[in-house]
Structure formats: structure tokens, C-alpha cells
Design a protein around this motif. Sequence first.
Motif, PDB file in Angstrom:
ATOM      1  N   GLN A   1       6.438   1.950 -14.857  1.00 13.76           N
ATOM      2  CA  GLN A   1       5.769   0.829 -14.205  1.00 13.76           C
ATOM      3  C   GLN A   1       5.998   0.852 -12.698  1.00 13.76           C
ATOM      4  O   GLN A   1       5.084   0.580 -11.917  1.00 13.76           O
ATOM      5  N   VAL A   2       7.204   1.204 -12.274  1.00 11.68           N
ATOM      6  CA  VAL A   2       7.486   1.300 -10.837  1.00 11.68           C
ATOM      7  C   VAL A   2       6.665   2.425 -10.213  1.00 11.68           C
ATOM      8  O   VAL A   2       6.050   2.257  -9.151  1.00 11.68           O
ATOM      9  N   GLN A   3       6.604   3.575 -10.867  1.00 12.21           N
ATOM     10  CA  GLN A   3       5.818   4.693 -10.342  1.00 12.21           C
ATOM     11  C   GLN A   3       4.335   4.345 -10.303  1.00 12.21           C
ATOM     12  O   GLN A   3       3.626   4.715  -9.366  1.00 12.21           O
ATOM     13  N   ASP A   4       3.859   3.641 -11.299  1.00 12.28           N
ATOM     14  CA  ASP A   4       2.459   3.231 -11.329  1.00 12.28           C
ATOM     15  C   ASP A   4       2.151   2.291 -10.166  1.00 12.28           C
ATOM     16  O   ASP A   4       1.106   2.414  -9.514  1.00 12.28           O
ATOM     17  N   ALA A   5       3.054   1.365  -9.881  1.00 14.76           N
ATOM     18  CA  ALA A   5       2.863   0.456  -8.752  1.00 14.76           C
ATOM     19  C   ALA A   5       2.829   1.222  -7.435  1.00 14.76           C
ATOM     20  O   ALA A   5       2.008   0.933  -6.553  1.00 14.76           O
ATOM     21  N   VAL A   6       3.691   2.215  -7.296  1.00 16.42           N
ATOM     22  CA  VAL A   6       3.699   3.033  -6.074  1.00 16.42           C
ATOM     23  C   VAL A   6       2.379   3.780  -5.931  1.00 16.42           C
ATOM     24  O   VAL A   6       1.791   3.834  -4.847  1.00 16.42           O
TER      25      VAL A   6
ATOM     26  N   THR B   1      -0.330   3.467  -2.958  1.00 16.78           N
ATOM     27  CA  THR B   1      -0.681   4.667  -2.197  1.00 16.78           C
ATOM     28  C   THR B   1      -2.182   4.907  -2.243  1.00 16.78           C
ATOM     29  O   THR B   1      -2.797   5.222  -1.226  1.00 16.78           O
ATOM     30  N   ALA B   2      -2.778   4.754  -3.405  1.00 22.87           N
ATOM     31  CA  ALA B   2      -4.228   4.935  -3.527  1.00 22.87           C
ATOM     32  C   ALA B   2      -4.966   3.911  -2.678  1.00 22.87           C
ATOM     33  O   ALA B   2      -5.968   4.238  -2.041  1.00 22.87           O
ATOM     34  N   ALA B   3      -4.470   2.686  -2.635  1.00 24.30           N
ATOM     35  CA  ALA B   3      -5.116   1.671  -1.797  1.00 24.30           C
ATOM     36  C   ALA B   3      -5.044   2.065  -0.330  1.00 24.30           C
ATOM     37  O   ALA B   3      -6.008   1.882   0.419  1.00 24.30           O
TER      38      ALA B   3
ATOM     39  N   GLN C   1      -7.547   4.987   0.143  1.00 24.75           N
ATOM     40  CA  GLN C   1      -8.922   4.489   0.078  1.00 24.75           C
ATOM     41  C   GLN C   1      -9.249   3.644   1.299  1.00 24.75           C
ATOM     42  O   GLN C   1     -10.388   3.623   1.747  1.00 24.75           O
ATOM     43  N   ASN C   2      -8.258   2.953   1.846  1.00 29.78           N
ATOM     44  CA  ASN C   2      -8.498   2.177   3.053  1.00 29.78           C
ATOM     45  C   ASN C   2      -8.864   3.093   4.207  1.00 29.78           C
ATOM     46  O   ASN C   2      -9.723   2.777   5.014  1.00 29.78           O
ATOM     47  N   GLN C   3      -8.220   4.268   4.291  1.00 26.28           N
ATOM     48  CA  GLN C   3      -8.577   5.208   5.336  1.00 26.28           C
ATOM     49  C   GLN C   3      -9.993   5.721   5.143  1.00 26.28           C
ATOM     50  O   GLN C   3     -10.745   5.839   6.091  1.00 26.28           O
ATOM     51  N   GLU C   4     -10.360   6.029   3.908  1.00 25.35           N
ATOM     52  CA  GLU C   4     -11.727   6.471   3.651  1.00 25.35           C
ATOM     53  C   GLU C   4     -12.711   5.349   3.967  1.00 25.35           C
ATOM     54  O   GLU C   4     -13.781   5.583   4.495  1.00 25.35           O
TER      55      GLU C   4
END
Length: 148
Positions: free
Chosen positions: A30-35, A39-41, A44-47
Motif C-alpha cells: 500500500q505504501v509503494q502504491d501510494a508512492v 509519482t505518476a501524478a 502527468q503534471n509535466q506532460e
Amino acid sequence: MNSPIKALLWTGSGASIAVMALWGVLQQVQVQDAVLIHTAAHIQNQEHTVAYGKETLPRIDSSGIPGPGTYSGLQMLYGMRGWAAEGAEIVVDGEVIQPIFPDLNDPAALYDQDLYRLLGVIDLSASYTASVTTERAGGLITIQFKRD
């Protein structure tokens, strides 16, 4: 009689240790999934920033009326590949920046050479005024950046 009780206690202890280990692994996942989600957000914000910069560029339409627009050097750096992929010629202070799209299948390809060249031309903290020429269909033809 002690033997079945010992076996039952050992089985119960083993099962509880296994359940606790499984619970610990699930907590770590769950911690890795949150990270990964955060990170994906960020990525995606840069894109999204590239797409946002592409859509807000001031355009010179068929009537020839330019719109004002100011970009920082950092916004230009992030927007360059998106604009180049759209087919635009990018000119910074009179110098044409040729995009280099590396072969992603070749591990020895020179990645980011276009960005390195752009870093030699722009100042990331400076602001630049952009003027854009578009075709009648709305596609980008030229983006000219001039330092303010």
C-alpha cells in the motif's frame, strides 16, 4: 495428550506468524502504491504542462493578428518536444532549434541532445515573448521566442 495440544499450539503460532507477515507485506504494498500514484501524478503534471503550454501559445491566425504570450525558459524547455512533435519550427532569439528524436530501440543513442542545445541558447529564469504562426487548419508552423 500433550502432543496434540503442542501440535495445535505450534500450528496456531505458525498460522498467526504467517498472517502477520502477510499483513506486513500488504502494508508495504500500500505504501509503494501510494508512492507510485504520487509519482505518476507528478509525471502527468509535466506532460499536462507541455500540453497546456501548447494550447495557450499566442497564435497568428489567418487574419494576421498575433496574441501576446510570455514564457519562462523552463516552460520553453518542457514545451519544446510537444511543439516539435506537432511539426513546428522553433526559433529562439533568431536561432533555429532542430529537434532530435532519438531511436528508442538503440541504447547507445544520444538522448536529450535537443534539450542540451536549447539549454545553451536559453536562460531558464528569463522570460521570453512568443509569437506563433499557424496554418489555416490550426496546426503550428513557427514558434518564435524573443527574450524580454
